[in-house]
Design an enzyme around this catalytic site. Structure first.
Site, PDB file in Angstrom:
ATOM      1  N   ASP A  37      46.105  49.834  39.185  1.00 37.75           N
ATOM      2  CA  ASP A  37      45.651  48.849  38.197  1.00 37.75           C
ATOM      3  C   ASP A  37      46.239  49.250  36.838  1.00 37.75           C
ATOM      4  O   ASP A  37      46.719  50.372  36.684  1.00 37.75           O
ATOM      5  CB  ASP A  37      44.115  48.791  38.111  1.00 37.75           C
ATOM      6  CG  ASP A  37      43.613  47.418  37.692  1.00 37.75           C
ATOM      7  OD1 ASP A  37      43.218  46.608  38.568  1.00 37.75           O
ATOM      8  OD2 ASP A  37      43.656  47.108  36.471  1.00 37.75           O
ATOM      9  N   ASN A  90      48.676  42.190  44.810  1.00 38.50           N
ATOM     10  CA  ASN A  90      47.552  41.335  44.455  1.00 38.50           C
ATOM     11  C   ASN A  90      47.410  41.094  42.949  1.00 38.50           C
ATOM     12  O   ASN A  90      46.852  40.079  42.539  1.00 38.50           O
ATOM     13  CB  ASN A  90      46.273  41.994  44.999  1.00 38.50           C
ATOM     14  CG  ASN A  90      45.026  41.461  44.355  1.00 38.50           C
ATOM     15  OD1 ASN A  90      44.537  40.388  44.702  1.00 38.50           O
ATOM     16  ND2 ASN A  90      44.496  42.192  43.361  1.00 38.50           N
ATOM     17  N   TYR A 156      51.020  29.266  36.263  1.00 34.58           N
ATOM     18  CA  TYR A 156      50.299  29.824  37.430  1.00 34.58           C
ATOM     19  C   TYR A 156      50.760  29.117  38.708  1.00 34.58           C
ATOM     20  O   TYR A 156      51.082  29.756  39.708  1.00 34.58           O
ATOM     21  CB  TYR A 156      48.794  29.656  37.213  1.00 34.58           C
ATOM     22  CG  TYR A 156      47.928  30.389  38.208  1.00 34.58           C
ATOM     23  CD1 TYR A 156      47.571  31.716  38.004  1.00 34.58           C
ATOM     24  CD2 TYR A 156      47.453  29.762  39.368  1.00 34.58           C
ATOM     25  CE1 TYR A 156      46.767  32.408  38.916  1.00 34.58           C
ATOM     26  CE2 TYR A 156      46.659  30.434  40.284  1.00 34.58           C
ATOM     27  CZ  TYR A 156      46.318  31.756  40.046  1.00 34.58           C
ATOM     28  OH  TYR A 156      45.527  32.434  40.950  1.00 34.58           O
ATOM     29  N   LYS A 160      52.766  30.947  41.765  1.00 32.34           N
ATOM     30  CA  LYS A 160      52.166  31.067  43.103  1.00 32.34           C
ATOM     31  C   LYS A 160      53.011  30.343  44.161  1.00 32.34           C
ATOM     32  O   LYS A 160      53.130  30.821  45.290  1.00 32.34           O
ATOM     33  CB  LYS A 160      50.724  30.551  43.093  1.00 32.34           C
ATOM     34  CG  LYS A 160      49.763  31.397  42.238  1.00 32.34           C
ATOM     35  CD  LYS A 160      49.677  32.849  42.709  1.00 32.34           C
ATOM     36  CE  LYS A 160      48.610  33.639  41.959  1.00 32.34           C
ATOM     37  NZ  LYS A 160      48.544  35.054  42.349  1.00 32.34           N
ATOM     38  N   ILE A 189      37.512  31.907  43.895  1.00 32.84           N
ATOM     39  CA  ILE A 189      36.756  33.053  44.388  1.00 32.84           C
ATOM     40  C   ILE A 189      35.928  33.633  43.238  1.00 32.84           C
ATOM     41  O   ILE A 189      36.434  33.741  42.107  1.00 32.84           O
ATOM     42  CB  ILE A 189      37.731  34.139  44.931  1.00 32.84           C
ATOM     43  CG1 ILE A 189      38.715  33.544  45.954  1.00 32.84           C
ATOM     44  CG2 ILE A 189      36.965  35.329  45.516  1.00 32.84           C
ATOM     45  CD1 ILE A 189      38.103  32.940  47.207  1.00 32.84           C
ATOM     46  N   THR A 191      35.102  36.023  40.996  1.00 34.55           N
ATOM     47  CA  THR A 191      35.592  37.311  40.472  1.00 34.55           C
ATOM     48  C   THR A 191      35.590  37.215  38.945  1.00 34.55           C
ATOM     49  O   THR A 191      35.454  36.122  38.382  1.00 34.55           O
ATOM     50  CB  THR A 191      37.041  37.613  40.917  1.00 34.55           C
ATOM     51  OG1 THR A 191      37.926  36.764  40.174  1.00 34.55           O
ATOM     52  CG2 THR A 191      37.254  37.421  42.403  1.00 34.55           C
TER      53      THR A 191
HETATM   54  P1  NAD Z   1      40.508  40.011  38.541  1.00 30.17           P
HETATM   55  O1  NAD Z   1      40.804  39.696  37.109  1.00 30.17           O
HETATM   56  O2  NAD Z   1      39.108  40.231  38.956  1.00 30.17           O
HETATM   57  O3  NAD Z   1      41.365  41.267  39.002  1.00 30.17           O
HETATM   58  C1  NAD Z   1      42.715  41.387  38.713  1.00 30.17           C
HETATM   59  C2  NAD Z   1      43.035  42.848  38.498  1.00 30.17           C
HETATM   60  O4  NAD Z   1      44.449  42.960  38.270  1.00 30.17           O
HETATM   61  C3  NAD Z   1      42.357  43.453  37.260  1.00 30.17           C
HETATM   62  O5  NAD Z   1      41.738  44.679  37.613  1.00 30.17           O
HETATM   63  C4  NAD Z   1      43.499  43.659  36.269  1.00 30.17           C
HETATM   64  O6  NAD Z   1      43.312  44.793  35.413  1.00 30.17           O
HETATM   65  C5  NAD Z   1      44.662  43.866  37.221  1.00 30.17           C
HETATM   66  N1  NAD Z   1      45.940  43.555  36.597  1.00 30.17           N
HETATM   67  C6  NAD Z   1      46.241  42.499  35.795  1.00 30.17           C
HETATM   68  N2  NAD Z   1      47.513  42.578  35.393  1.00 30.17           N
HETATM   69  C7  NAD Z   1      48.034  43.698  35.957  1.00 30.17           C
HETATM   70  C8  NAD Z   1      49.303  44.312  35.925  1.00 30.17           C
HETATM   71  N3  NAD Z   1      50.301  43.788  35.199  1.00 30.17           N
HETATM   72  N4  NAD Z   1      49.493  45.459  36.622  1.00 30.17           N
HETATM   73  C9  NAD Z   1      48.482  45.999  37.354  1.00 30.17           C
HETATM   74  N5  NAD Z   1      47.250  45.460  37.414  1.00 30.17           N
HETATM   75  C10 NAD Z   1      47.034  44.324  36.727  1.00 30.17           C
HETATM   76  O7  NAD Z   1      41.169  38.806  39.343  1.00 30.17           O
HETATM   77  P2  NAD Z   1      41.020  38.348  40.873  1.00 30.17           P
HETATM   78  O8  NAD Z   1      40.310  37.058  40.861  1.00 30.17           O
HETATM   79  O9  NAD Z   1      40.549  39.446  41.723  1.00 30.17           O
HETATM   80  O10 NAD Z   1      42.551  38.004  41.176  1.00 30.17           O
HETATM   81  C11 NAD Z   1      43.360  38.834  41.996  1.00 30.17           C
HETATM   82  C12 NAD Z   1      44.505  37.994  42.535  1.00 30.17           C
HETATM   83  O11 NAD Z   1      43.982  36.911  43.300  1.00 30.17           O
HETATM   84  C13 NAD Z   1      45.399  37.368  41.461  1.00 30.17           C
HETATM   85  O12 NAD Z   1      46.747  37.398  41.901  1.00 30.17           O
HETATM   86  C14 NAD Z   1      44.903  35.931  41.404  1.00 30.17           C
HETATM   87  O13 NAD Z   1      45.892  35.035  40.940  1.00 30.17           O
HETATM   88  C15 NAD Z   1      44.560  35.707  42.856  1.00 30.17           C
HETATM   89  N6  NAD Z   1      43.625  34.618  43.104  1.00 30.17           N
HETATM   90  C16 NAD Z   1      42.408  34.605  42.506  1.00 30.17           C
HETATM   91  C17 NAD Z   1      41.550  33.530  42.758  1.00 30.17           C
HETATM   92  C18 NAD Z   1      40.187  33.424  42.126  1.00 30.17           C
HETATM   93  O14 NAD Z   1      39.611  32.339  42.141  1.00 30.17           O
HETATM   94  N7  NAD Z   1      39.610  34.494  41.591  1.00 30.17           N
HETATM   95  C19 NAD Z   1      41.957  32.504  43.602  1.00 30.17           C
HETATM   96  C20 NAD Z   1      43.214  32.565  44.205  1.00 30.17           C
HETATM   97  C21 NAD Z   1      44.039  33.634  43.941  1.00 30.17           C
END
Ligand code: NAD
Length: 249
Positions: A37, A90, A156, A160, A189, A191
């Protein structure tokens, strides 16, 4: 039997949300997990949680949008655990919300750098290492917006969609090298990524899913685990939705 017993697994952006749930599940299923992270504080907490549950994990800080840092991340993973079997790219951000004509180039570049270039850098150095290992599995985090629009978030959506395409290419190129690569497409999701949304917006978002709720990070982690394990041994180059029906209507 544990599904990824003895494997070395890397999860980027594993300090929170979906990445955290994947890291915790990989460890529960027997993998040695590198938790990456940009937040050392959050990443180390995840490592502590995994260890408290009897698992094995190690934190490595790196910004996935920086190619040199990603190269080092893979090298340090191998220095720590000797190989790399599974990688889940991720890390991602939501980014600016604006109409495309009003979207700033700065925000565009930031989202593309993390959500697309970061996944490419990860794949590039993971593939190199997996070829040395004689095989491996990659799971890239896309989104439903790898196939349908996210109005007000063109960067975004573009990133994606590109992750889905990059994943297909890797599936095609590495099919005979014992390396599989798939992407997943979660709906919305629960989060911290969604923390900025108002209760009204959350209600509207839930209603867009025929199941009328958001998904959980743990539900996404189960799909990622399946795609990372030998249970999915004939699956590569694919894109798997986990969206409560969002894209069905
Ligand atoms: P989140 O914000 O809870 O977690 C993301 C994590 O990534 C954080 O801990 C952040 O510090 C870390 N991060 C951000 N930029 C970074 C970088 N440059 N290098 C290393 N770490 C980095 O978000 P999430 O909802 O868990 O999302 C995770 C993935 O899932 C993302 O790719 C997001 O696009 C995708 N996603 C999320 C959802 C949703 O609804 N939450 C839906 C579809 C896809």
């Amino acid at each position: 039997m544990k599904l990824v017993d003895g494997k070395v697994a890397l999860v980027t952006g594993a300090g929170s949300g979906i990445g955290k749930a994947i890291a915790v599940l990989y460890a529960k299923e027997g993998a040695k997990v590198v938790v990456n992270d940009i937040s050392a504080e959050n990443g180390k907490l995840v490592v502590e949680q995994i260890k408290a549950n009897g698992g094995e994990a190690f934190f490595i800080k790196a910004d996935t949008s920086d190619e040199k840092e990603v190269e080092l991340l893979i090298r340090q993973t191998v220095e720590k655990y000797g190989r790399l079997d599974i990688a889940c790219n991720n890390a991602g951000i939501g980014g600016e919300q604006n109409l495309t004509a009003d979207y700033s180039s700065e925000s565009w570049n930031k989202v593309i750098n993390i959500n697309l270039n970061g996944v490419f850098f990860g794949c590039k150095y993971e593939l190199e290492q997996m070829e040395k290992n004689g095989g491996g599995v990659i799971v890239n985090m896309a989104s439903i917006h790898g196939t349908v629009a996210a109005p007000m978030s063109s960067a975004y959506t573009a990133a994606k969609h590109a992750v889905v395409g990059l994943t297909k290419n890797i599936g095609a190129e590495y099919g005979q090298k014992n390396i599989r690569c798939n992407s997943v497409g979660p709906g919305y999701i629960e989060t911290p990524l969604l923390e900025a949304l108002s209760p009204e917006m959350l209600k509207d978002l839930k209603a867009k899913h025929p199941m009328n709720r958001l998904g959980t990070a743990e539900e996404v982690a189960e799909l990622v685990l399946f795609l990372s394990s030998d249970k999915s041994s004939f699956i590569t180059g694919g894109y798997y939705l986990i969206d409560g029906g969002y894209t069905a209507v």
